[in-house]
Scaffold this motif. Structure first.
Motif, PDB file in Angstrom:
ATOM      1  N   CYS A 181       0.845  -1.187   0.000  1.00 50.48           N
ATOM      2  CA  CYS A 181       0.000   0.000   0.000  1.00 50.48           C
ATOM      3  C   CYS A 181       0.883   1.241   0.000  1.00 50.48           C
ATOM      4  O   CYS A 181       1.975   1.236   0.585  1.00 50.48           O
ATOM      5  CB  CYS A 181      -0.918   0.010   1.221  1.00 50.48           C
ATOM      6  N   ARG A 182       0.392   2.293  -0.659  1.00 49.62           N
ATOM      7  CA  ARG A 182       1.154   3.537  -0.755  1.00 49.62           C
ATOM      8  C   ARG A 182       0.200   4.722  -0.651  1.00 49.62           C
ATOM      9  O   ARG A 182      -0.921   4.681  -1.174  1.00 49.62           O
ATOM     10  CB  ARG A 182       1.868   3.600  -2.101  1.00 49.62           C
ATOM     11  N   MET A 193       0.639   3.983   8.540  1.00 51.87           N
ATOM     12  CA  MET A 193      -0.285   3.192   7.734  1.00 51.87           C
ATOM     13  C   MET A 193      -0.303   1.763   8.267  1.00 51.87           C
ATOM     14  O   MET A 193       0.649   1.326   8.920  1.00 51.87           O
ATOM     15  CB  MET A 193       0.134   3.195   6.257  1.00 51.87           C
ATOM     16  N   ARG A 194      -1.369   1.022   7.943  1.00 56.55           N
ATOM     17  CA  ARG A 194      -1.462  -0.357   8.412  1.00 56.55           C
ATOM     18  C   ARG A 194      -2.420  -1.153   7.521  1.00 56.55           C
ATOM     19  O   ARG A 194      -3.205  -0.590   6.758  1.00 56.55           O
ATOM     20  CB  ARG A 194      -1.967  -0.395   9.851  1.00 56.55           C
ATOM     21  N   PHE A 195      -2.290  -2.491   7.639  1.00 53.34           N
ATOM     22  CA  PHE A 195      -3.184  -3.416   6.957  1.00 53.34           C
ATOM     23  C   PHE A 195      -4.116  -4.061   7.983  1.00 53.34           C
ATOM     24  O   PHE A 195      -3.711  -4.365   9.111  1.00 53.34           O
ATOM     25  CB  PHE A 195      -2.409  -4.540   6.270  1.00 53.34           C
ATOM     26  N   CYS A 196      -5.349  -4.309   7.565  1.00 54.07           N
ATOM     27  CA  CYS A 196      -6.310  -5.050   8.372  1.00 54.07           C
ATOM     28  C   CYS A 196      -6.980  -6.105   7.497  1.00 54.07           C
ATOM     29  O   CYS A 196      -7.313  -5.833   6.337  1.00 54.07           O
ATOM     30  CB  CYS A 196      -7.385  -4.135   8.943  1.00 54.07           C
ATOM     31  N   THR A 207       0.494  -7.006  11.986  1.00 55.56           N
ATOM     32  CA  THR A 207       1.529  -6.256  12.719  1.00 55.56           C
ATOM     33  C   THR A 207       2.931  -6.461  12.148  1.00 55.56           C
ATOM     34  O   THR A 207       3.805  -5.630  12.378  1.00 55.56           O
ATOM     35  CB  THR A 207       1.523  -6.675  14.201  1.00 55.56           C
ATOM     36  N   GLU A 208       3.171  -7.551  11.443  1.00 63.30           N
ATOM     37  CA  GLU A 208       4.506  -7.826  10.898  1.00 63.30           C
ATOM     38  C   GLU A 208       4.567  -7.338   9.454  1.00 63.30           C
ATOM     39  O   GLU A 208       3.903  -7.887   8.574  1.00 63.30           O
ATOM     40  CB  GLU A 208       4.817  -9.324  10.971  1.00 63.30           C
ATOM     41  N   LEU A 209       5.377  -6.304   9.228  1.00 67.48           N
ATOM     42  CA  LEU A 209       5.538  -5.730   7.904  1.00 67.48           C
ATOM     43  C   LEU A 209       6.922  -6.057   7.358  1.00 67.48           C
ATOM     44  O   LEU A 209       7.917  -6.016   8.081  1.00 67.48           O
ATOM     45  CB  LEU A 209       5.346  -4.217   7.947  1.00 67.48           C
ATOM     46  N   GLN A 210       6.986  -6.349   6.067  1.00 64.03           N
ATOM     47  CA  GLN A 210       8.273  -6.587   5.417  1.00 64.03           C
ATOM     48  C   GLN A 210       8.959  -5.278   5.057  1.00 64.03           C
ATOM     49  O   GLN A 210      10.183  -5.236   4.912  1.00 64.03           O
ATOM     50  CB  GLN A 210       8.075  -7.436   4.154  1.00 64.03           C
ATOM     51  N   ALA A 211       8.192  -4.222   4.872  1.00 66.64           N
ATOM     52  CA  ALA A 211       8.761  -2.906   4.551  1.00 66.64           C
ATOM     53  C   ALA A 211       7.824  -1.828   5.084  1.00 66.64           C
ATOM     54  O   ALA A 211       6.607  -1.993   5.074  1.00 66.64           O
ATOM     55  CB  ALA A 211       8.953  -2.753   3.046  1.00 66.64           C
ATOM     56  N   ASN A 212       8.422  -0.729   5.559  1.00 62.14           N
ATOM     57  CA  ASN A 212       7.658   0.417   6.047  1.00 62.14           C
ATOM     58  C   ASN A 212       8.595   1.626   5.997  1.00 62.14           C
ATOM     59  O   ASN A 212       9.426   1.816   6.878  1.00 62.14           O
ATOM     60  CB  ASN A 212       7.152   0.172   7.462  1.00 62.14           C
ATOM     61  N   CYS A 245      -6.373  -1.107   3.704  1.00 62.92           N
ATOM     62  CA  CYS A 245      -5.175  -0.300   3.928  1.00 62.92           C
ATOM     63  C   CYS A 245      -5.632   1.043   4.475  1.00 62.92           C
ATOM     64  O   CYS A 245      -6.425   1.743   3.839  1.00 62.92           O
ATOM     65  CB  CYS A 245      -4.393  -0.110   2.630  1.00 62.92           C
ATOM     66  N   ASP A 246      -5.131   1.408   5.659  1.00 65.32           N
ATOM     67  CA  ASP A 246      -5.546   2.643   6.338  1.00 65.32           C
ATOM     68  C   ASP A 246      -4.373   3.594   6.507  1.00 65.32           C
ATOM     69  O   ASP A 246      -3.259   3.174   6.822  1.00 65.32           O
ATOM     70  CB  ASP A 246      -6.099   2.344   7.744  1.00 65.32           C
ATOM     71  N   VAL A 247      -4.631   4.883   6.282  1.00 65.69           N
ATOM     72  CA  VAL A 247      -3.747   5.947   6.748  1.00 65.69           C
ATOM     73  C   VAL A 247      -4.452   6.546   7.953  1.00 65.69           C
ATOM     74  O   VAL A 247      -5.595   6.999   7.855  1.00 65.69           O
ATOM     75  CB  VAL A 247      -3.540   7.025   5.668  1.00 65.69           C
ATOM     76  N   TYR A 248      -3.796   6.541   9.109  1.00 63.66           N
ATOM     77  CA  TYR A 248      -4.521   6.906  10.331  1.00 63.66           C
ATOM     78  C   TYR A 248      -3.693   7.819  11.225  1.00 63.66           C
ATOM     79  O   TYR A 248      -2.462   7.925  11.087  1.00 63.66           O
ATOM     80  CB  TYR A 248      -4.926   5.642  11.093  1.00 63.66           C
ATOM     81  N   ASN A 249      -4.368   8.466  12.126  1.00 65.36           N
ATOM     82  CA  ASN A 249      -3.743   9.323  13.125  1.00 65.36           C
ATOM     83  C   ASN A 249      -3.401   8.458  14.340  1.00 65.36           C
ATOM     84  O   ASN A 249      -4.282   7.886  14.981  1.00 65.36           O
ATOM     85  CB  ASN A 249      -4.708  10.448  13.524  1.00 65.36           C
ATOM     86  N   ALA A 250      -2.111   8.365  14.639  1.00 66.77           N
ATOM     87  CA  ALA A 250      -1.665   7.467  15.705  1.00 66.77           C
ATOM     88  C   ALA A 250      -2.221   7.866  17.066  1.00 66.77           C
ATOM     89  O   ALA A 250      -2.273   7.043  17.985  1.00 66.77           O
ATOM     90  CB  ALA A 250      -0.143   7.430  15.746  1.00 66.77           C
ATOM     91  N   THR A 251      -2.633   9.128  17.219  1.00 66.86           N
ATOM     92  CA  THR A 251      -3.147   9.572  18.521  1.00 66.86           C
ATOM     93  C   THR A 251      -4.634   9.271  18.697  1.00 66.86           C
ATOM     94  O   THR A 251      -5.175   9.452  19.779  1.00 66.86           O
ATOM     95  CB  THR A 251      -2.923  11.086  18.687  1.00 66.86           C
ATOM     96  N   ALA A 252      -5.292   8.828  17.616  1.00 70.57           N
ATOM     97  CA  ALA A 252      -6.722   8.526  17.701  1.00 70.57           C
ATOM     98  C   ALA A 252      -6.925   7.019  17.786  1.00 70.57           C
ATOM     99  O   ALA A 252      -6.387   6.262  16.988  1.00 70.57           O
ATOM    100  CB  ALA A 252      -7.454   9.080  16.480  1.00 70.57           C
ATOM    101  N   ASN A 253      -7.673   6.588  18.781  1.00 72.97           N
ATOM    102  CA  ASN A 253      -7.929   5.166  18.979  1.00 72.97           C
ATOM    103  C   ASN A 253      -9.175   4.767  18.189  1.00 72.97           C
ATOM    104  O   ASN A 253     -10.293   4.811  18.685  1.00 72.97           O
ATOM    105  CB  ASN A 253      -8.110   4.861  20.476  1.00 72.97           C
ATOM    106  N   ARG A 254      -8.952   4.396  16.947  1.00 72.52           N
ATOM    107  CA  ARG A 254     -10.058   4.044  16.074  1.00 72.52           C
ATOM    108  C   ARG A 254      -9.775   2.714  15.400  1.00 72.52           C
ATOM    109  O   ARG A 254      -8.626   2.327  15.203  1.00 72.52           O
ATOM    110  CB  ARG A 254     -10.285   5.135  15.026  1.00 72.52           C
ATOM    111  N   GLY A 255     -10.857   2.016  15.030  1.00 75.61           N
ATOM    112  CA  GLY A 255     -10.727   0.695  14.440  1.00 75.61           C
ATOM    113  C   GLY A 255     -10.365   0.733  12.973  1.00 75.61           C
ATOM    114  O   GLY A 255     -10.243   1.795  12.357  1.00 75.61           O
ATOM    115  N   CYS A 256     -10.187  -0.454  12.406  1.00 77.07           N
ATOM    116  CA  CYS A 256      -9.829  -0.582  11.000  1.00 77.07           C
ATOM    117  C   CYS A 256     -10.915   0.012  10.109  1.00 77.07           C
ATOM    118  O   CYS A 256     -12.095  -0.026  10.440  1.00 77.07           O
ATOM    119  CB  CYS A 256      -9.636  -2.056  10.649  1.00 77.07           C
ATOM    120  N   SER A 257     -10.481   0.571   8.994  1.00 80.06           N
ATOM    121  CA  SER A 257     -11.348   1.113   7.938  1.00 80.06           C
ATOM    122  C   SER A 257     -12.217   2.269   8.411  1.00 80.06           C
ATOM    123  O   SER A 257     -13.225   2.581   7.779  1.00 80.06           O
ATOM    124  CB  SER A 257     -12.236   0.015   7.349  1.00 80.06           C
TER     125      SER A 257
END
Length: 405
Positions: A181-182, A193-196, A207-212, A245-257
């Motif tokens: 994802c980009r 960013m993260r995958f769900c 949680t395990e990414l090959q590249a970031n 694939c989510d782009v998210y704010n690390a300070t906000a506790n929100r679920g996937c998508s």
């Protein structure tokens, strides 16, 4: 007044003898790229005759100041920087200090990454017969790049099912696929960013990414502050699913998508099919989200080719090799049967030819050779030359006698 509109006023006093002047530099402390215009101005606060005003800039990652724009006696403001000239509008004049000033304006759509840096203003003035120069302290203008409002671009491995359409995202059960994802994630705060994976009961965070990693979205200096984040992960597939694939704010506790930008793609899983050695394309491909995407820069690769690669899984390789082996073995078996039958026919023909040739030469058989087909015919064919007679012992009797003289 918001922090983006905050102006910094930095005076600096030079006192040659009894003369003194004060320089006022007005520049935003920070600016949101594409959201607000940029205005930089400089003027003298004390009474004197101003001969020249110039605004200088040093790149945020540089070490040398250069003149952007200046104005002097007898001419209008001149934008000296070649890159800035088509983007900016300069106004100003020199003379009596309360009338002298220099201003540089850029509309919000003209501001780019080159404007990020340190600024200072330099004024040359005259008091009486004395000419002096006053320079303001340098001010850093931070450039803030918000994350792109476009949905991320999602990458999935092509289908590894033989004969399947590579864009169908169908996979063999138990194999491993590559997802990537980009997205433009902002600057200086690069959003994570993260995958769900969507499951029957909720979501599973990968949680395990090959590249970031984060990199400029372009080699153009005007876009160097626009950062792109790329993430890659390998995922074993055992059942149909949906990946986000989510782009998210690390300070906000929100679920996937449920974050500011998100995109998804579904895939299906099937058992290993009957052997078929026809293999589809192996290059990974991008899917474009259903919403409109305003830009699509190339995703950097973790390898050396500049593109994503998606090698086949070990299980699929074993399947293909097994199918190829079976096909080759079958072809060899059929070829051996054909060769055996052909050799047998040739041997029978050679044997018959040898028998006919030998019998005709010994027995002087006058019967046509085509009537011989096997050894059985030899017992039935007992023809001899009509001039030959046999005695009781089976010897040939001459038909005429020779008399001596």
């Amino acid at each position: 007044m918001t922090m983006w509109e905050l102006l910094v006023f930095l005076p600096f006093v030079i006192t040659p003898g009894n003369a003194q002047t004060q320089v006022e530099l007005s520049v935003p402390s920070s600016l949101s790229l594409g959201k607000a215009p940029l205005t930089i101005s400089c003027r003298s606060l004390k009474t004197s005759v101003i001969n020249r005003i110039q605004i200088e800039r040093k790149p945020a990652t540089g070490s040398v100041y250069s003149t952007l724009v200046y104005v002097g006696e007898g001419f209008a403001p001149i934008v000296r920087n070649d890159e800035l000239r088509p983007r900016a509008v300069a106004t100003g004049r020199v003379g009596v200090s309360k009338e002298a000033s220099l201003e540089l304006n850029l509309s919000k759509d003209r501001v780019n990454c080159n404007d990020w840096g340190y600024y200072k203003c330099k004024i040359t003035y005259t008091v009486g017969n004395l000419s002096s120069t006053a320079t303001s302290a340098s001010v850093l203008m931070d450039l803030v790049v918000p994350p792109s409002s476009a949905d991320p671009l999602l990458l999935l491995s092509p289908s590894n099912v033989p004969n399947a359409n590579s864009s169908s995202y169908r996979y063999l059960k138990g194999t491993t696929i590559i997802i990537g994802c980009r997205a433009e994630v902002g600057f200086p705060v690069a959003y994570p960013m993260r995958f769900c994976l969507k499951k029957v009961f909720g979501y599973e965070l990968i949680t395990e990414l090959q590249a970031n990693y984060v990199a400029p979205s372009s080699t153009d200096s005007a876009k160097s502050c626009v950062k792109t984040r790329t993430i890659l992960a390998s995922v074993p597939v055992t059942s149909d699913g949906l990946v986000y694939c989510d782009v998210y704010n690390a300070t906000a506790n929100r679920g996937c998508s449920t974050h500011m930008t998100s995109t998804s793609a579904s895939f299906t899983v099937q058992d290993f099919p009957v052997c078929n050695v026809s293999i589809g394309p192996t290059n990974a491909s991008f899917i474009t989200p259903t919403s409109n995407v305003t830009s699509s820069p190339n995703i950097p690769n973790i390898g050396n080719t500049g593109e994503f690669t998606t090698p086949e899984t070990k299980d699929y390789t074993v399947l293909v090799l097994g199918c190829v082996f079976l096909v080759v073995a079958g072809a060899l078996f059929i070829a051996s049967v054909i060769i055996y039958l052909k050799a047998r026919k040739l041997r029978k023909e050679a044997e018959a030819m040898m028998i006919r040739t030998t019998y005709d030469s010994v027995q002087y058989n006058s019967k046509s050779a085509s009537e011989y087909s096997s050894l059985d015919n030899l017992a039935e064919n007992t023809y001899h030359l009509p001039s030959e007679n046999l005695d009781s012992d089976g010897y040939v009797m001459p038909t005429s006698s020779f008399k001596g003289k």
